[in-house]
Design an enzyme around this catalytic site. Sequence first.
Site, short mmCIF file in Angstrom:
data_model
loop_
_atom_site.label_atom_id
_atom_site.label_comp_id
_atom_site.label_asym_id
_atom_site.label_seq_id
_atom_site.Cartn_x
_atom_site.Cartn_y
_atom_site.Cartn_z
N GLY A 53 39.12 101.75 13.91
CA GLY A 53 39.28 100.31 13.71
C GLY A 53 38.18 99.69 12.85
O GLY A 53 37.03 100.13 12.85
N CYS A 83 35.40 98.39 14.99
CA CYS A 83 35.14 99.29 16.13
C CYS A 83 33.90 100.11 15.84
O CYS A 83 33.69 100.54 14.70
CB CYS A 83 36.37 100.17 16.26
SG CYS A 83 36.07 101.74 17.01
N GLY A 92 38.59 105.16 17.39
CA GLY A 92 37.46 105.05 16.47
C GLY A 92 37.72 104.58 15.05
O GLY A 92 36.76 104.31 14.34
P1 5GP Z 1 41.99 97.70 12.28
O1 5GP Z 1 43.41 97.50 11.86
O2 5GP Z 1 41.21 96.44 12.31
O3 5GP Z 1 41.31 98.80 11.50
O4 5GP Z 1 42.04 98.27 13.79
C1 5GP Z 1 42.63 97.55 14.84
C2 5GP Z 1 42.45 98.34 16.12
O5 5GP Z 1 41.06 98.51 16.45
C3 5GP Z 1 43.00 97.68 17.37
O6 5GP Z 1 44.40 97.75 17.47
C4 5GP Z 1 42.30 98.45 18.49
O7 5GP Z 1 42.91 99.68 18.77
C5 5GP Z 1 40.94 98.73 17.85
N1 5GP Z 1 39.89 97.83 18.40
C6 5GP Z 1 39.93 96.49 18.51
N2 5GP Z 1 38.78 96.00 19.01
C7 5GP Z 1 37.99 97.05 19.26
C8 5GP Z 1 36.66 97.19 19.79
O8 5GP Z 1 35.95 96.24 20.10
N3 5GP Z 1 36.20 98.48 19.91
C9 5GP Z 1 36.96 99.55 19.56
N4 5GP Z 1 36.46 100.77 19.75
N5 5GP Z 1 38.20 99.44 19.02
C10 5GP Z 1 38.71 98.22 18.87
#
Ligand code: 5GP
Length: 347
Positions: free
Chosen positions: A179, A182, A177
């Site tokens: 991301g 996300c 949760g």
């Molecule tokens: P960020 O660094 O952008 O905050 O988070 C990256 C992470 O978000 C990814 O490694 C993966 O675990 C998560 N993530 C990527 N795409 C999605 C998505 O469509 N839905 C969700 N729930 N998580 C995602």
Amino acid sequence: MRIENDPKLDFRDVLIRPKRSTLGSRAHVDVNRTFRFAHTGKDWTGFPLIAANMDVVGTMAMARALLKHGAMVALHKHYNADDLVAFFREKESANAFYSLGTTDSDHDKLKHVHKQVPISKICLDVANGYTEKFVDTVKATREAFPDAAIMAGNVVTGDMTEALLLAGADIVKVGIGPGSVCTTRKMTGVGYPQLSAIIECADAAHGLKGLVCGDGGCTVPGDLAKAYGGGADFVMLGGMLAGHDECEGEIRYEEHDGEKVAVGMTFYGMSSDTAMKRYSGGVAKYRASEGKTVEVPYRGPVEDTMQELMGGVRSAMTYIGAVSLKEVPKRTTFIMVGSQLNTVFGS
Ligand code: 5GP
């Protein structure tokens, strides 16, 4: 129903307290770490940052650029087998993970590629690492690839971290949760504040000589220092590495004084509409819930961003007197700030 009352923290809920030290300059600190993978007994040394296996940032070009800094990339899983074979034959693939989910076709493709070129790092990635099927997949992958470092997730609690390590993972990926693209927390109400998830999972993993990778939720370089301070062995970044030349996102241009200038790039969650449309028919849903599509500013080569990220970590280390990255959790004292103070002491 049960309510847990102890405070659970996100990166924004804490700051790191400075500590007296004899360290003079950030040039004197070492941001590399050496880890031994529990199941293979092999060592790895480098800067423990991993570009996320999202199709905008988990690219082969990103792997080549990040290797210069000793950092890693989990490749997105949509490359075709021939391209993967060619890439893993390159020396520059040294720090790259081959990523896949739990489907038979994912695993057939991995076996096919592995027959032609040995794969030494595998990232088993699902939205919900709490299912029996996932634990069985980790076990089967460990049996089939006894010499590969296996990273598996995502989970957010100590019990499942232990289960995945015992099933054969060397690194457990932590985060549900947090991301940047996300929407799991909004769509399902499920999640866990990321810093607490890291602290609790690291505690469970380190007792078993396992490692954890804090995945998601870092928005500024200081969040990396907080993640390492909380016990993350590796940190995975999506949004912070988006918008660069090494990405596979669509670039938006504007006309400025008759010249075409790159201003933005699309970045999307792997279960967003954008990703679904792109792979519709071909790929099963990657995430249990939706992700969103955003535009991030175009930022040129990733080199400057890496300098900024590593500079931030080095500077944090000098503030707390940590000569090596390994010392960071030992020398970290978090101070609760902002919203959590209200939760604990009342507003
Ligand atoms: P960020 O660094 O952008 O905050 O988070 C990256 C992470 O978000 C990814 O490694 C993966 O675990 C998560 N993530 C990527 N795409 C999605 C998505 O469509 N839905 C969700 N729930 N998580 C995602």
